[in-house]
Scaffold this motif. Structure first.
Motif, PDB file in Angstrom:
ATOM      1  N   LEU A   4      40.919  38.298  44.756  1.00 22.76           N
ATOM      2  CA  LEU A   4      42.196  38.390  44.032  1.00 22.76           C
ATOM      3  C   LEU A   4      42.022  38.105  42.542  1.00 22.76           C
ATOM      4  CD1 LEU A   4      44.522  36.585  46.605  1.00 22.76           C
ATOM      5  CD2 LEU A   4      44.605  39.008  45.969  1.00 22.76           C
TER       6      LEU A   4
ATOM      7  N   PRO B 299      41.565  42.027  39.346  1.00 27.92           N
ATOM      8  CA  PRO B 299      42.255  42.338  38.087  1.00 27.92           C
ATOM      9  C   PRO B 299      41.378  42.142  36.855  1.00 27.92           C
ATOM     10  CG  PRO B 299      43.056  40.252  38.985  1.00 27.92           C
ATOM     11  CD  PRO B 299      42.206  40.885  40.045  1.00 27.92           C
TER      12      PRO B 299
ATOM     13  N   THR C 211      50.822  44.732  38.758  1.00 30.09           N
ATOM     14  CA  THR C 211      49.684  44.592  39.679  1.00 30.09           C
ATOM     15  C   THR C 211      48.700  43.546  39.175  1.00 30.09           C
ATOM     16  OG1 THR C 211      49.903  46.913  40.335  1.00 30.09           O
ATOM     17  CG2 THR C 211      47.811  45.825  40.815  1.00 30.09           C
ATOM     18  N   THR C 212      48.330  43.652  37.890  1.00 31.15           N
ATOM     19  CA  THR C 212      47.356  42.718  37.322  1.00 31.15           C
ATOM     20  C   THR C 212      47.875  41.288  37.343  1.00 31.15           C
ATOM     21  OG1 THR C 212      46.483  44.451  35.883  1.00 31.15           O
ATOM     22  CG2 THR C 212      45.997  42.180  35.270  1.00 31.15           C
TER      23      THR C 212
ATOM     24  N   LEU D 106      48.220  39.880  40.960  1.00 36.82           N
ATOM     25  CA  LEU D 106      46.949  39.484  41.575  1.00 36.82           C
ATOM     26  C   LEU D 106      46.426  38.181  40.974  1.00 36.82           C
ATOM     27  CD1 LEU D 106      45.135  42.931  41.899  1.00 36.82           C
ATOM     28  CD2 LEU D 106      45.959  41.475  43.761  1.00 36.82           C
TER      29      LEU D 106
ATOM     30  N   ALA E 234      48.495  35.455  42.555  1.00 39.68           N
ATOM     31  CA  ALA E 234      48.098  35.247  43.944  1.00 39.68           C
ATOM     32  C   ALA E 234      46.765  34.521  44.023  1.00 39.68           C
ATOM     33  CB  ALA E 234      48.012  36.598  44.663  1.00 39.68           C
ATOM     34  N   ALA E 235      45.842  34.858  43.112  1.00 34.26           N
ATOM     35  CA  ALA E 235      44.542  34.182  43.090  1.00 34.26           C
ATOM     36  C   ALA E 235      44.712  32.696  42.821  1.00 34.26           C
ATOM     37  CB  ALA E 235      43.639  34.817  42.035  1.00 34.26           C
TER      38      ALA E 235
END
Length: 578
Positions: free
Chosen positions: A215, A219, A232-233, A236, A239-240
């Motif tokens: 994750l 990106p 999206t970037t 992620l 989420a990471a």
């Protein structure tokens, strides 16, 4: 619970062990580098878009990042040679998959398997640490640590020659052949390490770390294509952060974690890992900029062929190889912290001088040599600093994490430099071509990263060579006395005595933590005195043994308050010799 393995060399390591392990590291570097000469042609070769073609490179990066700490931990638990052979075997399978296809998805699958070979570097360092005597260990680890640069430097011109005059699939056949040779040599020459960590493999921890790394690195690698401010970037990255935070909390609660975060958070380990990221950034910038500078047409570059460009950059890796024996002598005299600082200073000089050395091919050779010398010293220092700060049973996992930090540095470097070159490029005939201005900005970014690394290195705990890990320092009596004095201030101290109360000289005293992991070792002085520092508060087992005496294991506790705990160790009566 006591540790059943030993912190001493197995005694079975022959003279060919170091070259064979270094060759395995070079094979890994060849695998990483073999596509560099054909990067710009991948969309045409795979009949796909440039954005999709980059997955061939991204997949290797992601699998390598995931495999490195996992294979290191598996090596600690089940055998480092066994996992080294497994890593290379998976790489060979991946290379053969890629060699027989031009389909994008199969190529990505093959490259993903090849990324598993990245675990070979920390496993090789761990094997050296377990088997070699101290007088050979420094230069051996330096050579293994630098093998990524050595292999990359040698592979660039060779891969360029093959790609220019043959079918590019031959690159994969060559990598597979080298992998098979490395496996055969490892099985024939390298003995298995007797050192094992206690516990079981932390599968939830491995899955959590894998998810967090993917994750984060996804990106980083694709942010330039997706847009750094895209949903999206940013999603992620967010989420990471959540996954890695939860993973860290979980690792603190399990008895045998994949990564011991308490050890990792220690000042020496943490600063070394952060400095490793900066060294990774500096290594990748020169590898990315110089080949493009050399190959771009006049007006934007030097207009040299693919092969000439590879030959001009090759000294980067060759110089790294030749600095290994230099590092060993410097580190033995001044310690790995000093050699890391010296290496970073030389890298900064190389990048600073390189800003004005972009007008001729010979100038890029000078830049390669200087930066290669600095990176060689810096890379060689990192495993010594890590090994000197962790128990013997954790060297595979700890060096795996350190190698991962370097990979993160190269990933961040790739993303940042790619963005800089794209934003400073000229558009010629609808094609964006990097400019000298972009190359110089890239060198400035690398210099800034080196400066950050230098600051981190300066804050590393200052240690004399005599205060390094027992497997990395000389065994002179003066050094031993200095170690005793230092350890006595912050751990256990006392005397080793026989049944009659007389002192026992040269007795081996080891310290084991509550997880059964070795936390320290020393030898008693002529008057029987010993001293061992503790890494943290908690229960320990002190074990002592000496020739002619039965061994002794004594439980003890230290509060981690910096005050010494006095504990004499009375060995049982003499054993009957036959």
């Amino acid at each position: 619970m006591t540790q059943t393995t030993t912190d001493r060399p197995s005694g079975r390591a022959g003279g060919a062990v170091v070259p064979v392990l270094a060759f395995a590291g070079i094979v890994v570097a060849v695998m990483q580098t073999l596509l560099v000469p054909v990067i710009k042609d991948l969309p045409l070769l795979l009949d796909t878009s440039p954005a999709d073609a980059t997955w061939v490179l991204t997949s290797t990066l992601l699998s390598g990042a995931v495999a490195t700490p996992i294979m290191g931990r598996l090596g600690d638990l089940y055998g480092k040679r066994r996992m080294l052979v497994a890593s290379l075997a998976v790489m060979v399978v991946g290379a053969l998959v890629s060699a027989f296809t031009s389909d994008l998805l199969l190529m990505i699958a093959g490259r993903t398997l090849q990324g598993f070979a990245m675990g070979a570097i920390p496993l090789g360092i761990g094997l050296m640490r377990d088997m070699l005597p101290h007088e050979r260990l420094g230069s051996a680890m330096a050579l293994m640590s630098s093998s990524i640069g050595v292999g990359g430097g040698l592979a660039l011109p060779a891969a360029a020659l093959v790609a220019q005059h043959s079918d590019w699939h031959a690159l994969y056949f060559g990598a597979a052949g080298l992998g098979v040779l490395a496996i055969a040599l490892t099985l024939a020459v390298v003995p298995e390490s007797p050192v094992r960590a206690k516990g079981t493999f932390d599968l939830p921890g491995a899955l959590g770390l894998s998810a967090g790394l993917v994750l984060f690195l996804l990106p980083v690698s694709k942010g330039g294509d997706w847009g750094w401010a895209s949903g999206t970037t940013l999603g992620l990255f967010g989420a990471a952060a959540v996954v890695l935070l939860l993973w860290g909390l979980m690792e603190l609660r399990v008895p045998a974690p994949l990564v011991d975060l308490r050890t990792t958070a220690r000042r020496e380990v943490l600063l070394t890992n952060l400095a490793s990221i900066m060294v990774g950034v500096s290594f990748f910038v020169v590898s990315l900029v110089l080949p493009q500078l050399l190959q771009l047409p006049a007006g934007h570059g030097l207009g040299r062929s693919m092969v000439v460009a590879g030959l001009c950059v090759a000294p980067l890796g060759l110089t790294m190889m030749f600095t290994a024996p230099v590092y060993a002598r410097l580190s033995a005299r001044y310690g790995p912290k000093t050699t890391l600082i010296l290496g970073l200073v030389i890298i900064a000089i190389g990048y600073g001088g390189g800003l004005g050395l972009m007008d001729a091919a010979w100038q890029t050779v000078v830049t390669s040599v200087v930066i290669g010398a600095g990176i060689g010293l810096a890379y060689s220092s990192l495993p010594a600093l890590i090994i000197g700060a962790v128990p013997a049973s954790e060297t595979g996992a700890a060096n795996g994490l350190n190698t991962l930090m370097r990979s993160i540095g190269t990933s961040v470097s790739s993303a940042v430099i790619g963005m800089v070159l794209a934003h400073t490029a000229d558009t010629v005939g609808g094609v964006e071509i990097p400019t000298l201005h972009g190359f110089r900005i890239s060198f400035l970014i690398a210099t800034a990263a080196v400066a950050v690394g230098l600051v981190l290195a300066l804050f590393l705990p200052g240690r004399r060579p005599s205060e390094q890990h027992p497997r990395l320092r000389a065994s002179s009596e003066e050094d031993a006395n200095l170690e005793h004095a230092e350890a006595a201030l912050r751990g256990f101290r006392g005397r080793v005595l026989d049944a009659a109360g007389a002192p026992v000289a040269r007795a081996e005293v080891t310290l084991t933590d509550r997880h059964g992991r070795r936390a320290g070792a020393t030898v008693s002085a002529d008057d029987g005195t010993y001293a061992l520092a503790v890494p943290a508060r908690g229960p320990y087992v002190l074990a002592a043994r000496a020739a002619g005496h039965a061994p002794l294991a004594s439980p003890a506790r230290h509060e981690g308050d910096g005050r010494p705990v006095d504990l004499d160790l009375s060995l049982p009566g003499e054993t009957v010799s036959t």
